[in-house]
Design a protein around this motif. Sequence first.
Motif, mmCIF file in Angstrom:
data_model
loop_
_atom_site.group_PDB
_atom_site.id
_atom_site.type_symbol
_atom_site.label_atom_id
_atom_site.label_comp_id
_atom_site.label_asym_id
_atom_site.label_seq_id
_atom_site.Cartn_x
_atom_site.Cartn_y
_atom_site.Cartn_z
ATOM 1 N N LYS A 149 75.223 -9.030 4.466
ATOM 2 C CA LYS A 149 73.630 -8.634 4.791
ATOM 3 C C LYS A 149 73.614 -7.901 5.299
ATOM 4 O O LYS A 149 71.797 -6.823 4.703
ATOM 5 N N ASP A 150 73.594 -7.041 5.969
ATOM 6 C CA ASP A 150 73.552 -5.456 6.419
ATOM 7 C C ASP A 150 73.451 -4.321 5.211
ATOM 8 O O ASP A 150 72.590 -3.731 4.818
ATOM 9 N N ALA A 151 74.421 -4.996 4.431
ATOM 10 C CA ALA A 151 74.969 -4.300 3.393
ATOM 11 C C ALA A 151 73.080 -4.257 2.366
ATOM 12 O O ALA A 151 72.832 -3.254 1.677
ATOM 13 N N GLN A 152 73.045 -6.025 1.934
ATOM 14 C CA GLN A 152 72.063 -6.498 0.749
ATOM 15 C C GLN A 152 70.750 -5.143 1.429
ATOM 16 O O GLN A 152 69.827 -4.630 0.610
ATOM 17 N N ARG A 153 70.495 -5.261 3.124
ATOM 18 C CA ARG A 153 69.014 -4.793 3.816
ATOM 19 C C ARG A 153 69.029 -3.732 3.297
ATOM 20 O O ARG A 153 68.310 -3.182 3.048
ATOM 21 N N GLU A 154 70.143 -2.667 3.492
ATOM 22 C CA GLU A 154 69.921 -0.889 3.691
ATOM 23 C C GLU A 154 69.731 -0.728 2.052
ATOM 24 O O GLU A 154 68.402 -0.146 1.648
ATOM 25 N N TYR A 155 70.656 -1.824 0.458
ATOM 26 C CA TYR A 155 70.341 -1.286 -0.300
ATOM 27 C C TYR A 155 68.466 -1.798 -0.440
ATOM 28 O O TYR A 155 67.868 -1.209 -1.183
ATOM 29 N N TYR A 156 68.375 -2.735 -0.537
ATOM 30 C CA TYR A 156 66.754 -3.262 -0.945
ATOM 31 C C TYR A 156 65.961 -2.242 -0.057
ATOM 32 O O TYR A 156 64.753 -2.094 -0.298
ATOM 33 N N GLU A 157 66.113 -1.882 1.374
ATOM 34 C CA GLU A 157 65.062 -0.702 2.138
ATOM 35 C C GLU A 157 65.020 0.392 1.301
ATOM 36 O O GLU A 157 64.032 1.507 1.169
ATOM 37 N N CYS A 158 65.944 0.444 0.826
ATOM 38 C CA CYS A 158 66.177 2.117 -0.275
ATOM 39 C C CYS A 158 65.397 1.835 -1.738
ATOM 40 O O CYS A 158 65.212 3.046 -1.828
ATOM 41 N N VAL A 159 65.519 0.332 -1.653
ATOM 42 C CA VAL A 159 65.492 0.432 -3.279
ATOM 43 C C VAL A 159 63.345 0.145 -3.288
ATOM 44 O O VAL A 159 62.633 0.664 -4.430
ATOM 45 N N LYS A 160 62.890 -0.308 -2.201
ATOM 46 C CA LYS A 160 61.494 -0.485 -1.883
ATOM 47 C C LYS A 160 60.972 0.825 -2.462
ATOM 48 O O LYS A 160 61.201 1.456 -1.626
ATOM 49 N N GLY A 161 59.858 0.413 -2.949
ATOM 50 C CA GLY A 161 59.038 1.374 -3.782
ATOM 51 C C GLY A 161 59.142 2.563 -4.591
ATOM 52 O O GLY A 161 59.078 3.823 -4.990
ATOM 53 N N ARG A 162 60.760 2.458 -5.414
ATOM 54 C CA ARG A 162 60.972 3.256 -6.130
ATOM 55 C C ARG A 162 61.148 2.384 -7.532
ATOM 56 O O ARG A 162 61.424 1.033 -7.582
ATOM 57 N N THR A 163 60.889 3.089 -8.485
ATOM 58 C CA THR A 163 61.193 2.616 -9.841
ATOM 59 C C THR A 163 63.339 3.436 -11.020
ATOM 60 O O THR A 163 63.886 2.979 -10.933
ATOM 61 N N LEU A 164 62.040 4.665 -10.841
ATOM 62 C CA LEU A 164 63.193 5.270 -11.835
ATOM 63 C C LEU A 164 64.235 5.839 -11.273
ATOM 64 O O LEU A 164 65.670 5.560 -11.141
ATOM 65 N N SER A 165 63.850 5.926 -10.267
ATOM 66 C CA SER A 165 64.866 6.643 -9.029
ATOM 67 C C SER A 165 66.292 6.390 -8.467
ATOM 68 O O SER A 165 66.689 6.756 -7.436
ATOM 69 N N ILE A 166 65.765 5.086 -8.297
ATOM 70 C CA ILE A 166 66.806 3.638 -7.901
ATOM 71 C C ILE A 166 68.118 4.276 -8.581
ATOM 72 O O ILE A 166 69.717 4.191 -7.388
ATOM 73 N N ALA A 167 68.872 5.178 -9.049
ATOM 74 C CA ALA A 167 69.987 5.093 -9.915
ATOM 75 C C ALA A 167 70.402 6.154 -8.989
ATOM 76 O O ALA A 167 71.404 5.427 -9.263
ATOM 77 N N TRP A 168 69.674 6.642 -9.117
ATOM 78 C CA TRP A 168 70.730 8.198 -7.804
ATOM 79 C C TRP A 168 70.255 7.713 -6.532
ATOM 80 O O TRP A 168 71.051 8.556 -5.623
ATOM 81 N N ALA A 169 69.162 7.650 -6.028
ATOM 82 C CA ALA A 169 68.840 7.515 -4.633
ATOM 83 C C ALA A 169 69.009 6.539 -4.132
ATOM 84 O O ALA A 169 69.759 6.469 -2.992
ATOM 85 N N CYS A 170 69.452 5.615 -4.635
ATOM 86 C CA CYS A 170 70.256 3.906 -3.952
ATOM 87 C C CYS A 170 71.846 4.092 -4.501
ATOM 88 O O CYS A 170 72.585 2.859 -4.208
ATOM 89 N N ARG A 171 72.819 4.869 -4.995
ATOM 90 C CA ARG A 171 74.181 4.644 -5.586
ATOM 91 C C ARG A 171 75.259 4.535 -4.975
ATOM 92 O O ARG A 171 75.677 3.744 -4.369
ATOM 93 N N GLU A 172 74.660 5.369 -3.333
ATOM 94 C CA GLU A 172 76.025 5.106 -2.600
ATOM 95 C C GLU A 172 75.494 3.282 -1.503
ATOM 96 O O GLU A 172 76.983 2.508 -1.735
ATOM 97 N N ARG A 173 74.824 2.704 -1.388
ATOM 98 C CA ARG A 173 74.294 1.846 -0.718
ATOM 99 C C ARG A 173 74.394 0.317 -1.882
ATOM 100 O O ARG A 173 74.778 0.147 -1.321
ATOM 101 N N ALA A 174 74.178 0.937 -3.347
ATOM 102 C CA ALA A 174 74.627 -0.082 -4.239
ATOM 103 C C ALA A 174 76.727 0.082 -4.522
ATOM 104 O O ALA A 174 76.751 -1.346 -4.613
ATOM 105 N N ALA A 175 76.846 1.197 -4.518
ATOM 106 C CA ALA A 175 78.390 0.471 -4.404
ATOM 107 C C ALA A 175 79.122 -0.282 -2.714
ATOM 108 O O ALA A 175 79.734 -0.998 -3.125
ATOM 109 N N ALA A 176 78.706 0.493 -1.583
ATOM 110 C CA ALA A 176 78.421 -0.233 -0.575
ATOM 111 C C ALA A 176 78.149 -1.879 -0.678
ATOM 112 O O ALA A 176 79.340 -3.226 -0.494
ATOM 113 N N MET A 177 77.350 -2.467 -1.332
ATOM 114 C CA MET A 177 76.865 -3.569 -1.603
ATOM 115 C C MET A 177 77.843 -4.533 -2.296
ATOM 116 O O MET A 177 78.292 -5.552 -1.844
#
Length: 117
Positions: free
Chosen positions: A52-80
């Motif tokens: 749940k914590d890893a998901q929450r961090e990823y979802y917080e990173c993704v909010k309000g982003r479209t194209l930049s998700i790929a590089w901005a949230c890469r570490e959080r996605a990998a952790a999840m």
Amino acid sequence: RRQRDDRRRRRARTAGRRTPTRTRTMSTVTVLKKEEEAIITLMKERALVACKDAQREYYECVKGRTLSIAWACRERAAAMSTCLHAHTSDEVLEDMKARWVKAGKPSIADRGNIPKF
């Protein structure tokens, strides 16, 4: 009568080759396919709770982003992904099946009686 004899011969030839489709046998535990699917569903539910914590961090990173998700949230996605994979591996499934069988195959609907992993 001839058709009946042909069917008997075919059955006799293929009798040794047939494998049961109702059960799946992994290393040590044999369960019905329906039971295994229910255990997999339970395993996924527990993985989502554990991560749940890893998901929450990823979802917080993704909010309000479209194209930049790929590089901005890469570490959080990998952790999840790592967390989910750790809780949904074949070893975890085998362990859950063994515990479920050891507990006397309780109803999957009654999730409280199934031993935690």
